[in-house]
Design an enzyme around this catalytic site. Structure first.
Site, PDB file in Angstrom:
ATOM      1  N   ARG A   1      23.414   4.796 -30.959  1.00 57.08           N
ATOM      2  CA  ARG A   1      24.653   4.774 -31.742  1.00 57.08           C
ATOM      3  C   ARG A   1      25.119   3.340 -31.933  1.00 57.08           C
ATOM      4  O   ARG A   1      24.850   2.460 -31.106  1.00 57.08           O
ATOM      5  CB  ARG A   1      25.747   5.594 -31.036  1.00 57.08           C
TER       6      ARG A   1
ATOM      7  N   HIS B   1      22.074  12.185 -23.073  1.00 52.06           N
ATOM      8  CA  HIS B   1      23.115  12.375 -22.060  1.00 52.06           C
ATOM      9  C   HIS B   1      22.680  11.997 -20.652  1.00 52.06           C
ATOM     10  O   HIS B   1      23.520  11.906 -19.756  1.00 52.06           O
ATOM     11  CB  HIS B   1      23.702  13.785 -22.165  1.00 52.06           C
TER      12      HIS B   1
ATOM     13  N   HIS C   1      19.246   8.728 -29.702  1.00 53.47           N
ATOM     14  CA  HIS C   1      20.192   8.317 -30.751  1.00 53.47           C
ATOM     15  C   HIS C   1      20.818   6.999 -30.321  1.00 53.47           C
ATOM     16  O   HIS C   1      21.609   6.959 -29.373  1.00 53.47           O
ATOM     17  CB  HIS C   1      21.267   9.406 -30.911  1.00 53.47           C
TER      18      HIS C   1
ATOM     19  N   GLU D   1      16.805  18.298 -41.057  1.00 61.26           N
ATOM     20  CA  GLU D   1      17.212  19.007 -39.842  1.00 61.26           C
ATOM     21  C   GLU D   1      18.511  19.721 -40.168  1.00 61.26           C
ATOM     22  O   GLU D   1      19.495  19.086 -40.573  1.00 61.26           O
ATOM     23  CB  GLU D   1      17.403  18.030 -38.672  1.00 61.26           C
TER      24      GLU D   1
ATOM     25  N   GLU E   1      17.030   8.628 -33.761  1.00 60.77           N
ATOM     26  CA  GLU E   1      18.177   9.120 -34.527  1.00 60.77           C
ATOM     27  C   GLU E   1      19.102   7.942 -34.813  1.00 60.77           C
ATOM     28  O   GLU E   1      19.401   7.146 -33.909  1.00 60.77           O
ATOM     29  CB  GLU E   1      18.882  10.180 -33.674  1.00 60.77           C
TER      30      GLU E   1
ATOM     31  N   ASN F   1      16.309  15.838 -26.572  1.00 63.72           N
ATOM     32  CA  ASN F   1      17.205  14.693 -26.739  1.00 63.72           C
ATOM     33  C   ASN F   1      17.722  14.289 -25.348  1.00 63.72           C
ATOM     34  O   ASN F   1      18.317  15.102 -24.643  1.00 63.72           O
ATOM     35  CB  ASN F   1      18.359  15.118 -27.665  1.00 63.72           C
TER      36      ASN F   1
ATOM     37  N   HIS G   1      21.522  21.176 -32.766  1.00 67.98           N
ATOM     38  CA  HIS G   1      22.910  20.883 -32.399  1.00 67.98           C
ATOM     39  C   HIS G   1      23.556  22.117 -31.788  1.00 67.98           C
ATOM     40  O   HIS G   1      23.604  23.162 -32.423  1.00 67.98           O
ATOM     41  CB  HIS G   1      23.776  20.376 -33.567  1.00 67.98           C
TER      42      HIS G   1
ATOM     43  N   ARG H   1      27.171   3.889 -26.969  1.00 67.98           N
ATOM     44  CA  ARG H   1      27.892   4.580 -25.892  1.00 67.98           C
ATOM     45  C   ARG H   1      26.948   5.232 -24.874  1.00 67.98           C
ATOM     46  O   ARG H   1      27.338   5.472 -23.749  1.00 67.98           O
ATOM     47  CB  ARG H   1      28.839   5.637 -26.466  1.00 67.98           C
TER      48      ARG H   1
ATOM     49  N   THR I   1      27.801  14.316 -33.089  1.00 67.29           N
ATOM     50  CA  THR I   1      27.631  14.328 -34.542  1.00 67.29           C
ATOM     51  C   THR I   1      28.243  15.610 -35.092  1.00 67.29           C
ATOM     52  O   THR I   1      27.692  16.696 -34.930  1.00 67.29           O
ATOM     53  CB  THR I   1      26.126  14.230 -34.891  1.00 67.29           C
TER      54      THR I   1
HETATM   55  N1  PXP Z   1      20.031  16.958 -33.656  1.00 70.26           N
HETATM   56  C1  PXP Z   1      20.853  15.956 -34.042  1.00 70.26           C
HETATM   57  C2  PXP Z   1      20.596  15.325 -35.371  1.00 70.26           C
HETATM   58  C3  PXP Z   1      21.909  15.521 -33.219  1.00 70.26           C
HETATM   59  O1  PXP Z   1      22.744  14.553 -33.650  1.00 70.26           O
HETATM   60  C4  PXP Z   1      22.067  16.109 -31.967  1.00 70.26           C
HETATM   61  C5  PXP Z   1      23.169  15.637 -31.065  1.00 70.26           C
HETATM   62  O2  PXP Z   1      22.941  14.332 -30.683  1.00 70.26           O
HETATM   63  C6  PXP Z   1      21.175  17.125 -31.592  1.00 70.26           C
HETATM   64  C7  PXP Z   1      20.181  17.549 -32.456  1.00 70.26           C
HETATM   65  C8  PXP Z   1      21.246  17.767 -30.255  1.00 70.26           C
HETATM   66  O3  PXP Z   1      22.455  18.414 -30.101  1.00 70.26           O
HETATM   67  P1  PXP Z   1      22.882  18.954 -28.677  1.00 70.26           P
HETATM   68  O4  PXP Z   1      23.023  17.755 -27.784  1.00 70.26           O
HETATM   69  O5  PXP Z   1      24.153  19.667 -28.937  1.00 70.26           O
HETATM   70  O6  PXP Z   1      21.758  19.850 -28.208  1.00 70.26           O
END
Ligand code: PXP
Length: 245
Positions: free
Chosen positions: A48, A13, A46, A154, A73, A10, A194, A52, A104
């Site tokens: 959003r 960030h 994602h 998930e 996402e 992901n 997550h 953001r 999330t």
């Molecule tokens: N899976 C989903 C569905 C998420 O919403 C997120 C956070 O955006 C992640 C995985 C990844 O989480 P993290 O950034 O804490 O690794």
């Protein structure tokens, strides 16, 4: 023989850092391509509702350039549905979204909105897009996903990641592994994610019914010190070791 395990990276960030200054760098699409070259099996973005971090042009560009697959996402809104159907990513992951949250925070309550969510799943199934539901490790939620025809779930690993003691961790880990086995035996593809880090990923990767881990924040934090290439390779290696592959 152990099943394979896949790493979805992901890159939200990277966009968070860019948006902090409103400039054009660092670019999450470049990060995604670098992660793919380092061995990521897929990329999550994602988009959003409040934009953001990831922007529309990021997903649009990556959808064209992806060498692996895009996991889009999204919240279950009409706006996001239209964008996903236009982009046609390989996967979508439906998540709950609250404007005021930092990330999330919990799983989607599929059980209380089966009819509404089934309409999304049907449209994605018709478009050849795999729908994943981001849920807590809970049987009622898994049954609801089966009932509406979602092919993938998930499991939210946030509660596990936040445990402060070994005792708590064992309880959360048991919930996740039992939920994974239950969902797998019901025919669902089971992903998880997550809050996963190099420090806590192995126990989740070792769960045989888990197919893919989606990891963002800690990987991007590692990448600040050692680069995306090294961060992705190290995470994948840990996952494969835990799975004895
Ligand atoms: N899976 C989903 C569905 C998420 O919403 C997120 C956070 O955006 C992640 C995985 C990844 O989480 P993290 O950034 O804490 O690794």
């Amino acid at each position: 023989m152990s099943q394979p395990i896949y790493l979805g990276v992901n890159v939200d960030h990277i966009a968070t850092v860019r948006q902090a200054r409103g400039v054009s760098y660092p670019c999450p699409v470049h990060a995604a391509l670098a992660a793919e070259m380092a061995g990521a099996d897929g990329i999550t973005m994602h988009l959003r509702e409040d934009r953001r971090h990831i922007q529309d042009h990021d997903v649009e560009r990556f959808a064209e350039l992806a060498q692996t697959k895009l996991n889009f996402e999204m919240a279950a809104t009409k706006e996001m549905l239209a964008i996903a159907l236009r982009l046609k990513p390989a996967d979508v992951c439906i998540v709950p979204e609250k404007r005021e949250e930092l990330t999330t925070e919990g799983g989607l309550d599929v059980a209380s909105q089966k009819k509404r969510l089934e309409e999304y799943v049907n449209q994605f199934n018709d478009a050849g897009i795999h729908t994943s539901m981001f849920i807590d490790p809970d049987k009622e939620q898994i049954d609801a996903c089966v009932a509406i025809g979602a092919p993938v779930i998930e499991l939210h690993t946030g509660a596990y990641a936040e445990c402060k003691s070994d005792k708590e961790r064992t309880i959360e880990l048991t919930k996740i592994s039992e939920a994974a086995a239950y969902a797998h035996s019901a025919g669902l593809v089971v992903n998880a994610g997550h809050g996963l880090t190099r420090g806590n990923v192995e126990a989740i990767a070792a769960i045989d019914a888990v197919n893919e881990l989606n990891i963002g924040h800690s990987l991007m934090a590692d990448a600040m010190f050692k680069g995306i290439d090294c961060a992705v390779r190290d995470m994948k290696q840990l996952m494969l070791q835990a799975r004895s592959l």
